[in-house]
Design a protein around this motif. Structure first.
Motif, PDB file in Angstrom:
ATOM      1  N   GLU A 251       0.619  -1.268   0.165  1.00  0.00           N
ATOM      2  CA  GLU A 251       0.420  -0.051  -0.307  1.00  0.00           C
ATOM      3  C   GLU A 251       0.565   0.711  -0.015  1.00  0.00           C
ATOM      4  N   ARG A 252       0.215   2.500  -0.713  1.00  0.00           N
ATOM      5  CA  ARG A 252       1.080   3.655  -0.435  1.00  0.00           C
ATOM      6  C   ARG A 252       1.141   4.215   0.804  1.00  0.00           C
ATOM      7  N   GLU A 253       2.413   4.726   1.673  1.00  0.00           N
ATOM      8  CA  GLU A 253       2.850   4.631   2.798  1.00  0.00           C
ATOM      9  C   GLU A 253       3.244   6.125   3.091  1.00  0.00           C
ATOM     10  N   PHE A 254       2.690   6.671   4.144  1.00  0.00           N
ATOM     11  CA  PHE A 254       3.737   8.383   4.269  1.00  0.00           C
ATOM     12  C   PHE A 254       5.033   8.486   4.192  1.00  0.00           C
ATOM     13  N   VAL A 255       5.520   9.092   3.975  1.00  0.00           N
ATOM     14  CA  VAL A 255       7.113   8.970   3.998  1.00  0.00           C
ATOM     15  C   VAL A 255       7.415  11.041   5.014  1.00  0.00           C
ATOM     16  N   ALA A 256       6.697  11.423   5.048  1.00  0.00           N
ATOM     17  CA  ALA A 256       7.933  12.925   5.492  1.00  0.00           C
ATOM     18  C   ALA A 256       5.967  14.015   5.108  1.00  0.00           C
TER      19      ALA A 256
ATOM     20  N   VAL B 274       7.687   3.714  -5.658  1.00  0.00           N
ATOM     21  CA  VAL B 274       7.920   5.498  -6.846  1.00  0.00           C
ATOM     22  C   VAL B 274       7.058   6.159  -5.248  1.00  0.00           C
ATOM     23  N   TYR B 275       7.801   7.274  -5.409  1.00  0.00           N
ATOM     24  CA  TYR B 275       7.557   8.266  -4.370  1.00  0.00           C
ATOM     25  C   TYR B 275       6.840   9.066  -5.236  1.00  0.00           C
ATOM     26  N   TYR B 276       6.100   9.990  -4.783  1.00  0.00           N
ATOM     27  CA  TYR B 276       4.991  10.506  -4.806  1.00  0.00           C
ATOM     28  C   TYR B 276       4.715  11.678  -4.118  1.00  0.00           C
ATOM     29  N   CYS B 277       4.570  12.874  -4.948  1.00  0.00           N
ATOM     30  CA  CYS B 277       4.411  14.441  -4.058  1.00  0.00           C
ATOM     31  C   CYS B 277       2.615  14.960  -4.521  1.00  0.00           C
ATOM     32  N   ALA B 278       2.115  15.179  -2.664  1.00  0.00           N
ATOM     33  CA  ALA B 278       0.636  15.327  -2.712  1.00  0.00           C
ATOM     34  C   ALA B 278       0.249  16.620  -1.942  1.00  0.00           C
ATOM     35  N   ALA B 279      -0.811  17.045  -2.588  1.00  0.00           N
ATOM     36  CA  ALA B 279      -0.677  18.696  -1.797  1.00  0.00           C
ATOM     37  C   ALA B 279      -1.920  18.711  -1.259  1.00  0.00           C
ATOM     38  N   ARG B 280      -2.420  19.651  -0.050  1.00  0.00           N
ATOM     39  CA  ARG B 280      -3.570  19.291   0.887  1.00  0.00           C
ATOM     40  C   ARG B 280      -3.814  20.708   0.764  1.00  0.00           C
ATOM     41  N   LEU B 281      -4.652  21.481   0.944  1.00  0.00           N
ATOM     42  CA  LEU B 281      -5.039  22.558   0.247  1.00  0.00           C
ATOM     43  C   LEU B 281      -5.816  22.976   1.494  1.00  0.00           C
ATOM     44  N   ASP B 282      -6.048  23.951   2.192  1.00  0.00           N
ATOM     45  CA  ASP B 282      -6.281  24.498   2.897  1.00  0.00           C
ATOM     46  C   ASP B 282      -6.987  23.941   4.558  1.00  0.00           C
ATOM     47  N   THR B 283      -5.232  24.077   4.430  1.00  0.00           N
ATOM     48  CA  THR B 283      -5.057  23.598   5.455  1.00  0.00           C
ATOM     49  C   THR B 283      -3.469  24.123   5.939  1.00  0.00           C
ATOM     50  N   TYR B 284      -3.447  24.392   7.095  1.00  0.00           N
ATOM     51  CA  TYR B 284      -2.118  24.271   7.553  1.00  0.00           C
ATOM     52  C   TYR B 284      -0.673  23.549   7.394  1.00  0.00           C
ATOM     53  N   SER B 285      -1.455  22.472   8.262  1.00  0.00           N
ATOM     54  CA  SER B 285       0.157  21.175   8.403  1.00  0.00           C
ATOM     55  C   SER B 285      -0.649  20.170   7.394  1.00  0.00           C
TER      56      SER B 285
ATOM     57  N   SER C  16      -0.539  15.540   6.664  1.00  0.00           N
ATOM     58  CA  SER C  16      -1.311  14.910   7.478  1.00  0.00           C
ATOM     59  C   SER C  16      -0.994  12.922   6.594  1.00  0.00           C
ATOM     60  N   HIS C  17      -0.918  11.869   7.581  1.00  0.00           N
ATOM     61  CA  HIS C  17      -0.087  11.423   7.626  1.00  0.00           C
ATOM     62  C   HIS C  17      -1.169   9.960   6.408  1.00  0.00           C
ATOM     63  N   TYR C  18      -2.135  10.541   6.673  1.00  0.00           N
ATOM     64  CA  TYR C  18      -3.349   9.467   5.594  1.00  0.00           C
ATOM     65  C   TYR C  18      -3.659  10.214   4.130  1.00  0.00           C
ATOM     66  N   PRO C  19      -3.821   9.460   3.308  1.00  0.00           N
ATOM     67  CA  PRO C  19      -3.206  10.305   1.267  1.00  0.00           C
ATOM     68  C   PRO C  19      -4.713  10.454   0.573  1.00  0.00           C
ATOM     69  N   ASP C  20      -5.828  10.191   2.021  1.00  0.00           N
ATOM     70  CA  ASP C  20      -7.171  10.251   1.517  1.00  0.00           C
ATOM     71  C   ASP C  20      -7.784  11.579   1.621  1.00  0.00           C
ATOM     72  N   GLU C  21      -6.911  12.561   3.057  1.00  0.00           N
ATOM     73  CA  GLU C  21      -7.159  13.779   3.271  1.00  0.00           C
ATOM     74  C   GLU C  21      -6.096  15.225   2.223  1.00  0.00           C
ATOM     75  N   TYR C  22      -5.279  14.605   0.925  1.00  0.00           N
ATOM     76  CA  TYR C  22      -5.059  15.722   0.039  1.00  0.00           C
ATOM     77  C   TYR C  22      -5.712  15.614  -0.956  1.00  0.00           C
ATOM     78  N   ASP C  23      -5.875  16.654  -1.631  1.00  0.00           N
ATOM     79  CA  ASP C  23      -6.219  16.863  -2.767  1.00  0.00           C
ATOM     80  C   ASP C  23      -6.177  17.059  -4.146  1.00  0.00           C
ATOM     81  N   TYR C  24      -4.473  17.113  -4.642  1.00  0.00           N
ATOM     82  CA  TYR C  24      -3.826  16.627  -6.004  1.00  0.00           C
ATOM     83  C   TYR C  24      -2.739  16.183  -5.589  1.00  0.00           C
ATOM     84  N   TRP C  25      -2.893  14.540  -6.676  1.00  0.00           N
ATOM     85  CA  TRP C  25      -0.935  14.268  -6.373  1.00  0.00           C
ATOM     86  C   TRP C  25      -0.759  14.256  -7.655  1.00  0.00           C
TER      87      TRP C  25
END
Length: 125
Positions: A44-49, A93-104, A106-115
């Motif tokens: 599964e996809r896992e959190f890195v940083a 495979v390393y992915y970056c993701a953007a989480r909008l309208d929040t300061y920090s 998240s560890h959870y992929p579902d909380e990101y808006d764009y990949w």
């Protein structure tokens, strides 16, 4: 809409280093937190940083603490993942993701808006 493009992956020997970049376009870059995730074959996809909007807050999964550093340059619309002392188990495979309208981030992929599309990192033993 936000577009993310990762780069900097490749093949490296164990103990080596790579620096991944995540270049963003679209909405104002400083409005979103960024996370790095990875996915190895059959896993599964896992959190890195992740890093906050301003870059003042960062968080790492335990397995990369002390080896990886996440940073951002809002003037260049780019987030970096400096990876040192690489191990074969970092292969993914390393992915970056953007989480909008929040300061920090998240560890959870579902909380990101764009990949992004991902970049392959392979560490040989």
């Amino acid at each position: 809409q936000v577009q993310l493009v990762e780069s900097g992956g490749g093949l490296v020997q164990a103990g080596g280093s790579l620096r991944l970049s995540c270049a963003a376009s679209g909405r104002t870059f400083s409005l979103y937190a960024i996370g790095w995730f990875r996915q190895a074959p059959g896993k599964e996809r896992e959190f890195v940083a992740h890093i906050s909007r301003s870059g003042g807050r960062t968080y790492y999964t335990d397995s990369v603490k002390g080896r990886f550093t996440i940073s951002r340059d809002n003037a260049k619309n780019t987030v970096y993942l400096q990876m040192n002392s690489l191990k074969p188990e970092d292969t993914a495979v390393y992915y970056c993701a953007a989480r909008l309208d929040t300061y920090s981030g998240s560890h959870y992929p579902d909380e990101y808006d764009y990949w992004g599309q991902g970049t392959q990192v392979t560490v040989s033993s």
